[in-house]
Design an enzyme around this catalytic site. Structure first.
Site: not given
Ligand code: NAP
Length: 313
Positions: A132, A135-136
């Site tokens: 992701c 997300c990261d």
């Protein structure tokens, strides 16, 4: 017999649980083998509104679960093998719990990111391996990153990651990309993206502080090499978790459940879908939570309408 059963405990299912429990409908939530869903595999979540300092993914999910329990939601662990949605009440066959009957069902089973299935991959999730970018990506400021895949997701993630990374290497197993032309063109025009095509990933290489490289094989020469990197983003697609439905709910060609536009209603009255299992586009915790709220409200209205119908009859 339950008025409402929610299958899946990611942000969508838990938000639906909070709303239904607060409406005093005493929902049953069936937790699968990965309670909390995909967010429990990430570390800091910095884009969920309401947490100015960020919050750990598992903590966020635990908070949502406690919030639902506080209003009387019942949680039970089990694996839904089969669902008979041909008549109401619906019947769910749940491994570990037996048969459960429900007047309404909310499907919030999510979608699972596909993994490459190579050594070093799973054990380094959260230590440099991610599925992701939204997300990261932020954690890879000025770092070198590899994105694996040749579809639109890989192009999109590679482009997105160049906001943070010093360099993004796109590793794909063939010479031709599967991605749409516009997405390819965008990625090719991005100077921070370099290409390692026709390379099959063999192993994620890691040291004590996390990922250090990706071992690949050149499919033309057969030569193996390690491409050095601080992170490996696997972007080879997602699979919506709908196997237990055995095609009873209408889905698109990739298996994502179809809902009536602007609602969470599926093709079967009384069955609602929310979160990633019906969303191939946004796939965010907050958008999943939003559709979880919608599913609970749709469900409440459906129950009200059917109860009223019974009284009139
Ligand atoms: P996808 O189109 O199925 O592409 C998956 C890619 O991963 C393919 O290039 C495939 O290689 C590769 N792959 C699959 N398994 C692999 C393995 N085991 N090892 C190495 N490589 C592997 O999936 P997606 O990119 O997630 O896209 C899914 C759908 O969402 C598509 O319809 C796409 O158009 C859409 N989407 C649209 C957007 C957008 O428009 N903004 C963004 C994201 C996704 P091969 O090519 O060799 O099969």
């Amino acid at each position: 017999m339950y008025k409402s059963v929610i299958i899946g405990t990611g942000p969508a299912g838990l938000t639906a649980a909070i709303y239904l429990a607060r409406a005093n409908l005493k929902p049953l939530i069936i937790e699968g083998p990965e309670p909390g869903g995909q967010l429990t595999t990430t570390t800091d979540v910095e884009n969920f509104p309401g947490f100015p300092e960020g919050i750990l993914g598992p903590q966020l999910m635990d908070n949502m679960r406690k919030q639902a329990e506080r209003f009387g939601a019942e949680f039970r662990t089990g694996w839904v093998n089969k669902a008979d949605l041909s008549r109401r009440p619906f019947t769910l066959s749940v491994e570990g719990l037996g048969e459960i009957q429900a007047e309404t069902v909310i499907v919030s089973t999510g979608a699972s990111a596909k993994y490459l299935g190579i050594p070093g991959e799973r054990e380094n999730v959260g230590r440099g391996v991610s599925t992701c970018a939204t997300c990261d990506g932020f954690f890879f400021r000025n770092k070198k990153i590899i994105v694996v895949g040749g579809g639109d997701s890989a192009m999109e993630e590679a482009n997105f990651l160049t906001r943070f990374a010093s360099e993004v290497v796109l590793v794909h197993r063939r010479n031709e990309l599967r991605a749409s032309k516009i997405m390819q063109d965008r990625a090719r025009a991005n100077e921070k993206i370099t290409w390692a095509l026709n390379r099959t990933p063999l192993e994620v290489v890691a040291g004590e502080s996390g990922v250090t490289g990706l071992k690949v094989k050149d499919n033309e020469t057969g030569r193996e090499e390690i491409i050095e990197t601080d992170g490996v983003f696997v972007a080879i697609g997602h699979t919506p978790n709908t196997g237990f439905l055995e095609g009873q709910l209408t889905a698109d060609e990739q298996g994502y459940l179809l809902v009536n536009p602007g609602t969470t209603e599926t093709n079967i009255p009384g069955v609602f879908a929310c979160g990633d299992v019906q969303d191939n586009r946004y796939r965010q915790a907050i958008s999943a939570a939003g559709t979880g709220c919608m599913a609970a409200l749709d469900c409440e209205r459906f129950l009200e309408a059917t109860e009223l119908e019974a009284v009139v009859r």
